[in-house]
Design an enzyme around this catalytic site. Structure first.
Site, PDB file in Angstrom:
ATOM      1  N   TYR A  41     -16.289 -35.360 -66.570  1.00 16.80           N
ATOM      2  CA  TYR A  41     -14.567 -34.499 -65.631  1.00 16.80           C
ATOM      3  C   TYR A  41     -14.564 -34.116 -65.796  1.00 16.80           C
ATOM      4  O   TYR A  41     -15.080 -33.220 -66.836  1.00 16.80           O
ATOM      5  CB  TYR A  41     -14.335 -36.218 -65.797  1.00 16.80           C
ATOM      6  CG  TYR A  41     -13.753 -37.504 -65.230  1.00 16.80           C
ATOM      7  CD1 TYR A  41     -13.966 -37.886 -64.182  1.00 16.80           C
ATOM      8  CD2 TYR A  41     -14.518 -38.124 -65.986  1.00 16.80           C
ATOM      9  CE1 TYR A  41     -13.987 -38.607 -63.184  1.00 16.80           C
ATOM     10  CE2 TYR A  41     -14.876 -40.248 -65.305  1.00 16.80           C
ATOM     11  CZ  TYR A  41     -14.599 -39.457 -63.775  1.00 16.80           C
ATOM     12  OH  TYR A  41     -14.548 -41.094 -63.642  1.00 16.80           O
ATOM     13  N   CYS A  42     -13.538 -32.954 -65.592  1.00 14.66           N
ATOM     14  CA  CYS A  42     -12.993 -31.692 -66.016  1.00 14.66           C
ATOM     15  C   CYS A  42     -12.802 -31.860 -67.041  1.00 14.66           C
ATOM     16  O   CYS A  42     -11.827 -33.162 -67.783  1.00 14.66           O
ATOM     17  CB  CYS A  42     -11.680 -31.408 -65.343  1.00 14.66           C
ATOM     18  SG  CYS A  42     -10.695 -30.105 -65.771  1.00 14.66           S
ATOM     19  N   PRO A  43     -13.108 -31.100 -68.551  1.00 13.30           N
ATOM     20  CA  PRO A  43     -13.016 -29.347 -67.802  1.00 13.30           C
ATOM     21  C   PRO A  43     -15.087 -29.558 -67.560  1.00 13.30           C
ATOM     22  O   PRO A  43     -15.877 -28.497 -68.158  1.00 13.30           O
ATOM     23  CB  PRO A  43     -13.054 -28.329 -68.836  1.00 13.30           C
ATOM     24  CG  PRO A  43     -12.572 -29.611 -69.887  1.00 13.30           C
ATOM     25  CD  PRO A  43     -12.837 -30.722 -69.956  1.00 13.30           C
TER      26      PRO A  43
END
Lengths: 77, 169
Positions: free
Chosen positions: A13-15
């Site tokens: 997931y982000c980042p």
């Protein structure tokens, strides 16, 4: 689409996909294509944003089996 | 000119500054998420840790500087180190934090410590506020080696004035 190098970000997931992309793109030569495979839908918006900011060329996204294959061409100077 | 190149030469790169005032785990995670992302977008990033935010970059064991009795008391109730940070909500004596960390691992999200290491690898600058340090009786020895600068608000304001992103977390 054919890529010169591929980075697997499935399950991340982000980042992380963007951080990994910024690291991997350094390994490519000018004009070469990087494929980023991810399943977080945020990538659909984040990768064009990353390209707009860094100047690399966003080539498109292919969606297959819940995974996004994103293609980016490394910019020349 | 390529932003990555600009970043490498250190001249004219777009920059982002983040004040980390909070010592909450969730807020620190957000700060490092944005910092690593901005660095990945080719920006020069500076994180300025002040007040409770100092706890994020403090060593778990203190440097043993002389403290006043009040500072010693504060030190006992406000212990440093990224692993000691609490959640701003649903901390529940550490139960909420344990659950949150479990969920983060389960979904392969980097821990705060991993985010901090990543930020340094990406060239993010860590600055600790010397005024807050004096208030709490902390010295440079109380901080992790990743903190490369100890400075005051003028350093921060000067950098923030050249930044296109400036956050207070």
């Amino acid at each position: 689409m054919k890529a010169d190098r591929s980075v697997d970000c499935v399950g991340l997931y982000c980042p992380m996909p963007i951080v990994k992309t910024s690291q991997e793109i350094k390994e490519l030569g000018e004009g070469e294509v990087l494929e980023v495979v991810a399943d977080d839908p945020g990538i659909k918006s984040d990768m064009p944003a990353w390209c707009a900011k860094t100047g690399h060329q966003f080539l498109g996204i292919e969606e297959r089996d819940g995974e996004y294959h994103v293609f980016v061409r490394k910019r020349g100077d | 000119m390529d932003t990555t190149d600009r970043k490498e030469t250190g001249e004219g790169a777009e920059s982002a500054t983040i004040v980390v005032f909070s010592g909450d785990l969730d807020r620190a995670l957000a700060a490092f998420n944005i910092a690593t992302t901005a660095a990945s977008l080719g920006m020069e990033v500076t994180m300025f840790f002040t007040f409770w935010g100092l706890n994020v970059v403090r060593r778990e064991r203190g440097g043993g500087a002389r403290k006043t009795p009040l500072q010693r008391m504060l030190g006992l109730m406000n212990r440093g180190g990224s692993r000691r940070l609490r959640l701003s909500r649903l901390h529940m004596l550490g139960g909420g934090r344990a659950a949150m960390k479990h969920l983060m691992r389960r979904f392969r999200m980097p821990s705060l410590e991993e985010m901090m290491a990543m930020a340094r690898e990406l060239g993010v600058h860590f600055i600790a506020c010397t005024t807050s340090m004096a208030l709490m009786g902390l010295t440079e020895k109380d901080f992790i080696p990743e903190v490369e600068e100890f400075a005051g608000a003028a350093t921060y304001v000067e950098r923030a004035s050249r930044s296109s992103i400036n956050l207070f977390i």
